[in-house]
Design an enzyme around this catalytic site. Structure first.
Site, PDB file in Angstrom:
ATOM      1  N   CYS A 142      20.829  18.579  42.166  1.00 45.24           N
ATOM      2  CA  CYS A 142      19.895  17.866  43.061  1.00 45.24           C
ATOM      3  C   CYS A 142      18.695  16.772  42.693  1.00 45.24           C
ATOM      4  CB  CYS A 142      19.901  18.366  44.471  1.00 45.24           C
ATOM      5  SG  CYS A 142      19.653  16.746  45.860  1.00 45.24           S
ATOM      6  N   LYS A 163      18.758   7.881  53.186  1.00 42.44           N
ATOM      7  CA  LYS A 163      18.891   9.448  53.163  1.00 42.44           C
ATOM      8  C   LYS A 163      20.978   9.781  53.214  1.00 42.44           C
ATOM      9  CE  LYS A 163      17.885  14.560  53.320  1.00 42.44           C
ATOM     10  NZ  LYS A 163      17.350  15.193  53.736  1.00 42.44           N
ATOM     11  N   SER A 192      22.440  16.030  50.280  1.00 45.70           N
ATOM     12  CA  SER A 192      20.624  15.821  50.905  1.00 45.70           C
ATOM     13  C   SER A 192      19.847  15.667  49.573  1.00 45.70           C
ATOM     14  CB  SER A 192      20.691  17.086  51.429  1.00 45.70           C
ATOM     15  OG  SER A 192      18.936  16.657  52.497  1.00 45.70           O
ATOM     16  N   HIS A 235      24.686  19.574  46.623  1.00 45.53           N
ATOM     17  CA  HIS A 235      24.242  20.854  46.570  1.00 45.53           C
ATOM     18  C   HIS A 235      25.344  21.705  47.216  1.00 45.53           C
ATOM     19  CE1 HIS A 235      20.227  20.693  46.827  1.00 45.53           C
ATOM     20  NE2 HIS A 235      20.066  19.603  47.792  1.00 45.53           N
ATOM     21  N   GLU A 237      25.483  25.531  46.555  1.00 49.67           N
ATOM     22  CA  GLU A 237      24.461  26.053  47.086  1.00 49.67           C
ATOM     23  C   GLU A 237      24.702  26.117  48.715  1.00 49.67           C
ATOM     24  OE1 GLU A 237      21.179  24.108  47.086  1.00 49.67           O
ATOM     25  OE2 GLU A 237      23.320  23.663  45.645  1.00 49.67           O
ATOM     26  N   ARG A 249      14.431  19.310  61.503  1.00 51.28           N
ATOM     27  CA  ARG A 249      13.424  19.500  60.749  1.00 51.28           C
ATOM     28  C   ARG A 249      12.739  17.722  60.821  1.00 51.28           C
ATOM     29  NH1 ARG A 249      13.466  20.026  54.529  1.00 51.28           N
ATOM     30  NH2 ARG A 249      14.256  17.746  54.897  1.00 51.28           N
TER      31      ARG A 249
END
EC number: 2.3.1.46
Length: 309
Positions: A142, A163, A192, A235, A237, A249
């Protein structure tokens, strides 16, 4: 074979509860094999969570992997206890004279920060330069992809207006490549990021092999021909609830984020999402460990010759 970590690392009990094969250092010393030495430069704020995610993927391999955690930011962390960092992380000065079979550089929440304003940018430049002589293969993830492309290829930071967040469909472009061996023709993976990775830019300014792309997310997986560096812009993971946590968040911060695409059932953030990318993530990391690290690294790390024709 399992990953090999310090006995007291929190990930040991966490991953064992998931039936992940983790070998504490005390037991690993009884096995007469040379484990792969993998260095993880963890740039994420929630370091323990990120450790768990990457160690889970690295554990699903027949190779024994000796993990060393690295930090570059000496500022006090708001998300990780100082005691944990002091006990389980090393500084670059501690390992700069060593060689490693593999290096993983994680993402970081710096998508809207100019490189020159990143507090530890000089350290990132230094580590990437060091890896050329001291690491067989490096995997960038990333934000680290964006940083490495700038340092290694001079590609300026490219940022999306909105985003990219959600689970996206990807197409395997090079199914016979070692890094994509066993990949489905299409598969899902999380993203992300604000960073943009247009395929045409990579083709114009680098000689990297683009192995996987997405119509919506751009280039996803690409690598150098000598297998010294590999890049994954998403991502794989991530835990099942990581995107949900980031969404909540950003809501709390008043950023008015879009609901992550193809993530929550019926786009209802009150419903629990389901992971649809785990098998891909495990296969990607197993391929990297086997074909980009194990198959080309020297048995004696004092004699580095990390190139495969």
């Amino acid at each position: 074979m399992p990953i090999r970590v310090p006995d007291e690392l929190p990930a040991v009990s966490f991953l064992r509860n998931e039936n992940v094969f983790v070998m504490a250092s005390s037991r690993a010393k009884t096995q007469e094999i040379r484990p792969l030495k993998v260095l993880i430069l963890n740039l994420m704020p929630k370091k323990i969570e990120t450790e768990n995610q990457f160690l889970r993927l690295l554990s699903n391999s027949p190779l024994q992997v000796d993990i060393q955690l690295l930090r570059v930011d000496s500022r006090e962390s708001k998300n990780t206890p100082t005691e944990h960092l002091n006990n389980f992380y090393c500084d670059f000065e501690d390992i700069q004279d060593q060689n490693f079979d593999g290096l993983i550089v994680t993402g970081a929440p710096l998508g809207l920060v100019d490189f020159c304003d990143v507090a530890y940018w000089p350290q990132i430049e230094r580590i990437i330069a060091w890896a050329k002589e001291h690491v067989t293969s490096t995997l960038f993830v990333c934000w680290a992809v964006q940083a490495a492309l700038n340092i290694l290829y001079g590609i300026p930071k490219m940022t999306r207006e909105v985003k990219l967040s959600g689970i996206y469909q990807h197409q395997t472009l090079e199914p016979l490549a070692l890094l994509t061996r066993g990949f489905d023709e299409t598969f899902l993976a999380p993203h992300s990021r604000y960073a943009d990775f247009p395929v045409e830019v990579l083709q114009q300014y680098t000689d990297l092999d683009i192995l996987v792309s997405s119509e919506e997310a751009g280039a996803y997986l690409f690598a150098s021909k000598d297998k010294r560096v590999a890049f994954v812009t998403g991502h794989p993971e991530y835990d099942v609830d990581t995107l949900a946590g980031e969404y909540q968040r950003d809501l709390a911060a008043g950023l008015n984020p879009q609901v992550p695409l193809n993530y929550f059932p019926s786009d209802d953030a009150s419903l629990r999402p389901k992971a649809s990318w785990r098998s891909h993530g495990h296969l990607l990391f197993a391929n990297w460990l086997n074909y980009y690290v194990y198959q080309i690294t020297p048995f004696d790390l004092r004699h580095m010759n990390p190139t495969l024709d």
